[in-house]
Design an enzyme around this catalytic site. Structure first.
Site, PDB file in Angstrom:
ATOM      1  CD  GLU A 174      -5.420   5.387  -5.976  1.00 26.82           C
ATOM      2  OE1 GLU A 174      -5.476   5.517  -4.754  1.00 26.82           O
ATOM      3  OE2 GLU A 174      -5.345   6.362  -6.755  1.00 26.82           O
ATOM      4  CG  MET A 310      -2.426   7.368 -10.603  1.00 24.31           C
ATOM      5  SD  MET A 310      -3.386   7.155  -9.085  1.00 24.31           S
ATOM      6  CE  MET A 310      -2.132   6.493  -7.998  1.00 24.31           C
ATOM      7  CD  GLU A 311      -2.720   9.471  -5.910  1.00 23.11           C
ATOM      8  OE1 GLU A 311      -3.163   8.732  -5.005  1.00 23.11           O
ATOM      9  OE2 GLU A 311      -3.432   9.880  -6.859  1.00 23.11           O
ATOM     10  CD  GLU A 345      -3.720  13.842  -8.934  1.00 24.15           C
ATOM     11  OE1 GLU A 345      -3.120  12.921  -8.343  1.00 24.15           O
ATOM     12  OE2 GLU A 345      -4.950  13.852  -9.077  1.00 24.15           O
ATOM     13  CD  GLU A 367      -7.832  10.176  -3.877  1.00 24.37           C
ATOM     14  OE1 GLU A 367      -7.821  11.392  -4.155  1.00 24.37           O
ATOM     15  OE2 GLU A 367      -7.096   9.348  -4.440  1.00 24.37           O
TER      16      GLU A 367
END
Length: 905
Positions: A174, A310-311, A345, A367
């Site tokens: 991302e 980071m998801e 997350e 977000e």
């Protein structure tokens, strides 16, 4: 993505850096408006986004990669099933830092493509000898790529000792780095399914979004690990990790949860795994859509980057300090941080992964909502942590950024995908969070939840825009949402709600309100209107608030049950600054102890912000903190500590700093006497965090007893590491390091280099970086660019040096610019170095920073750097025009410094 980035870390207040929570500075511009800034009532750009052609779209990727961590290279091949919608002879897709060796269209007959790479556009054009008619085809591409040493694309994380080095591979895509791993349509709306295979050295473990489907012998040294086909998802959510790993796992319902970490450390993920189990059930219920994948791995990676997690769908990447809790190393603040990051997350698995924004201008849909949900979920399971109170500082960071000309709307136009890195900031995260909380409070929790469920059920595996969400909320609530929401997301700035008049009559009090823009520069003159939900209540137990939506500069009237004084923005659930006439402010100050903690925080933050802006005396804040009772909520005292340390920074290199530090010690030392150094039985968790803050602050302020005790405990720690409890390990190391002499510095450095555990190594190197002696600070900077700490730790060390020696760190960065740039990932690239200068209090640094930005930062990536310039500009204004008020106030209070205290630079 959880933002703990060095792009947010920039210009952090000293206290926050000491705590390891990197926050942006609370100052902004007033002396100079950057040339690149645009009027706040104008969009940042009107150009259309630059996107790939829509005539060919991906349906499925079948990827095979063979990484070679030693050479930092990998070979790859991909078969992409595409849908051709219009006749064409060329296919354009994204590729960056890849060499495409061969591309074939599987048709009848097969067509070999001519390959043209366009590095500036990060695209590749495959041109074929004849027209491709509409239909479904397969494109096969062989390619090569590089493994990065920064957290960008496929990257390597190094750990272990020099004698026994270890490596782990992981990916971070991302916003637009999937194109560094595979030629693809690297845009959020180009969703497709993925099948991933990887050549894995025997004895190592590989993990991806989906469970392993098959492991087959590849050659004498490697297996071929193939993962199950993923659901339809955006390219930035693809993940691959591999190394000497182990798992800690359990099955919850139909979902297998696991922590995946370097061998020997998975047990430190027990708290994260327990938290994930709680959160999974909660999110399944709240969203009304069960988690759709068969497993959810949480992968702990040594090191760090411009983010903390980071998801990736089904395979969330965390850096170790955001996931692992070591009972011997981790304080209470680390445990709470882990829960919050895991909640953030996991919320993304729905908001962002299941339903994804259409384009990067709606990044806040990912977000802002994950940031709001992290607090809501944490408050559900740990109400004793008072997370909404603790997170108020985050909302205030957004408001400070939003009070300048260099701010931007929550929904920010993004022209190219790589420019989306500029959107990962406090406005997107924390203002987005604040707007969601305000709307939930306005609509009511149940109506709001119905709207969210409807949104999830309508757009699964699809892309959506902000207006889609407002439509579902309006249907669920039966009242307009979009007008209020648009005011706060499509235009920049902070409303200022001023109490113009107060009239009491019997059991009712009528207040007259006026709305304008709060700004610390000429943006305050902008004629913007926000339809703002305003609440007001009399002070006292059981007094119900009155509420209505007000808009614009015309007078608005609210009738409030009860007598004076009246507090507006009850509970601090709405996004605006509150301004009272001096008499009304003093009446609230006198009853400060009767206010709820949220309202105490609101009064403190607004008082300081208005004072900085010159709308009220800055010393109102100092008078207000004297009203804070010793038993005030820990979050209230943490706010006071944060602001005192910010003031201390303004006094750097001034003789008056000794007087101010005497006042700060007098304010905080009695509280430490109550809290003590050591954990007490049945102590609230939040008290442990207050202890950390107090020790850090009093060390910074030169409290002799704290400095001596830290040194004593550090010496005992050197003799016996088990003598230092985890609860005070970090503040003890940090306070000892602040006034370190060469002997103590050398001892701590030796401990850091010998530490085998990455968490311990990071703690020790991080503490080392706080040594304020300029000669030792210079030594720290040199160590930071060596191979002793990890790259991410080295960058944090440089930033921490900048808190005590900003001019030294700035000059060092200019002397080593190439070496620094080589260590920065996409989220750090253009604002790390400016952030060092932005912490200075030296006036001529402003011109140097201006020149650096103009010469080194491309115009299209200048937004964050311009904000840093504005931060420095406003800090200098506050120092020049407001700080003398504090000096005079201290003299009037009879504050005298202790002769033994000398400002440390």
């Amino acid at each position: 993505m959880n933002l703990n980035s060095l792009s947010t870390l920039v210009c952090a207040a000293v206290m926050t850096l000491l705590l390891g929570e990197f926050l942006p500075m609370e100052r902004t511009s007033g002396l100079f408006t950057p040339a690149a800034a645009q009027p706040a009532d104008q969009p940042l750009t009107t150009a259309a986004p630059i996107q790939l052609p829509s005539n060919v779209v991906p349906e499925h990727y079948d990827i095979f990669v063979r990484p070679d961590a030693g050479s930092l290279r990998f070979d790859g091949s991909v078969r992409i099933t595409v849908s051709v919608r219009e006749p064409t002879s060329a296919i354009v897709l994204n590729a960056a830092d890849l060499q495409l060796k061969r591309a074939v269209l599987r048709s009848s007959p097969e067509q070999l493509a001519a390959i043209a790479l366009h590095p500036e556009q990060q695209t590749a054009t495959l041109t074929f000898g004849q027209t491709i008619e509409p239909g479904t085809y397969e494109v096969a591409i062989d390619y090569e790529g590089r493994i990065s040493e920064n957290a960008d694309g496929l990257f390597v994380a190094k750990y272990g000792s020099p004698e026994a080095p270890k490596r782990m591979l992981a990916t971070q895509f991302e916003p637009v780095s999937a194109r560094r791993f595979v030629p693809c349509w690297d845009e959020p709306a180009r969703k497709a399914t993925f099948s991933l295979s990887v050549a894995v050295p025997k004895g190592e473990v590989a993990v991806s979004n989906m469970p392993v489907e098959e492991i087959a012998e590849l050659d004498g040294e490697r297996h071929r690990v193939r993962f199950q086909r993923s659901p339809k998802m955006s390219s930035y959510l693809l993940f691959l990790g591999m190394g000497d790993l182990e798992r800690l796992e359990r099955t919850v319902g139909s979902t297998k949860l696991a922590v995946v970490a370097r061998k020997g450390s998975a047990s430190k993920g027990q708290f994260a795994l327990d938290s994930a189990e709680q959160l999974l059930g909660y999110f399944n219920g709240y969203f009304g859509v069960p988690y759709p994948l068969p497993k959810l791995d949480m992968i702990a990676v040594p090191g760090g980057g411009g983010f903390s997690a980071m998801e990736n769908w089904g395979a969330i990447l965390y850096f170790e300090n955001a996931l692992l809790v070591d009972p011997a190393l981790s304080p209470e603040s680390a445990r709470q941080r882990v829960f919050v990051v895991v909640a953030h997350e996991m919320a993304h698995q729905w908001f962002g992964n299941l339903v994804t924004m259409q384009w990067w201008d709606d990044l806040w849909l990912n977000e802002g909502f994950a940031s709001w949900m992290e607090n809501k979920a944490t408050d559900r399971f740990h109400p004793e942590w008072m997370m909404w109170l603790q997170s108020e500082s985050g909302r205030q960071r957004a408001m400070r950024q939003d009070a300048k000309r260099t701010t931007h709307p929550v929904i920010q136009p993004v022209i190219r995908g790589d420019q989306a890195t500029q959107s990962f900031d406090e406005i997107t995260y924390r203002k987005g969070q604040a707007v969601i909380r305000m709307l939930e409070s306005y609509l009511g929790p149940e109506a709001f939840r119905r709207g969210i469920r409807s949104y999830m059920q309508r757009y699964p595996y699809q892309n959506a825009i902000t207006d889609d969400l407002w439509a579902e909320l309006e249907k669920a609530a039966g009242q307009p949402v979009k007008p209020i929401a648009d005011d706060f997301t499509r235009q920049p700035g902070v409303p200022l709600i001023s109490v113009q008049d107060v009239k009491a009559a019997g059991s009712q009090t009528t207040i007259t309100l006026r709305q304008e823009r709060f700004g610390v520069d000429d943006s305050a003159r902008d004629l913007l209107v926000w339809r703002t939900p305003v609440s007001a209540a009399a002070i006292g137990v059981g007094m119900l608030p009155a509420a209505q939506v007000i808009a614009g500069p015309s007078p608005s009237f609210i009738s409030v049950p009860g007598a004076l004084p009246i507090k507006i923005n009850v509970g601090q659930t709405a996004y605006y600054r509150s301004h009272y006439p001096q008499e009304a402010f003093l009446a609230l100050a006198e009853r400060f102890s009767l206010l709820l903690p949220a309202d105490q925080l609101g009064l403190l933050y607004d008082s300081w912000a208005l004072g900085e802006a010159g709308l009220t005396p800055l010393t109102d804040y100092l008078a207000l903190i004297r009203k804070a009772p010793p038993d005030a909520d820990s979050a209230v005292w943490r706010q006071i500590i944060e602001t005192l340390m910010s003031i201390d920074r303004l006094y750097a290199r001034q003789a008056e700093q000794t007087t101010f530090r005497a006042f700060a010690r007098t304010t905080l030392a009695p509280l430490l006497a109550q809290v003590g150094w050591d954990t007490r039985p049945k102590e609230p968790d939040i008290r442990a965090i207050l202890r950390e803050d107090l020790l850090n602050a009093l060390g910074q302020f030169g409290e002799p007893a704290v400095m001596a005790e830290a040194r004593r405990r550090f010496d005992a720690f050197v003799a016996d590491p088990k003598s230092l409890p985890a609860a005070i390990r970090l503040p003890t190391l940090r306070v000892a390091a602040l006034s370190a002499d060469p002997v103590l510095y050398g001892t701590m450095h030796e401990l850091a280099t010998k530490a085998a555990d990455p968490l311990e190594k990071d703690q020790l190197f991080g503490a080392l970086a706080l040594a304020e002696d300029p000669a030792l600070a210079r030594r720290t900077l040199e160590i930071a660019l060596s191979n002793e700490p990890s790259r991410a730790t080295g960058l944090r060390m440089i930033m921490r040096v900048a808190t005590g020696n900003p001019d030294l760190a700035w000059q060092f960065a200019l002397e080593h610019l190439d070496a620094l740039n080589a260590r920065l990932d996409a989220l750090q690239r253009y604002d790390f170095v400016p952030s060092l200068a932005a912490q200075s209090t030296t006036p001529h640094r402003l011109g140097e920073l201006r020149r650096f930005i103009d010469e080194n930062v491309p115009a299209e990536f200048r937004q964050s750097a311009e904000r840093l310039y504005a931060d420095l500009n406003f800090r200098l204004e506050v120092k020049t025009e407001r700080l003398p008020q504090i000096t005079q106030w201290l003299a009037a209070q009879g504050i005298v410094p202790q002769a033994a205290q000398v400002p440390r630079q």
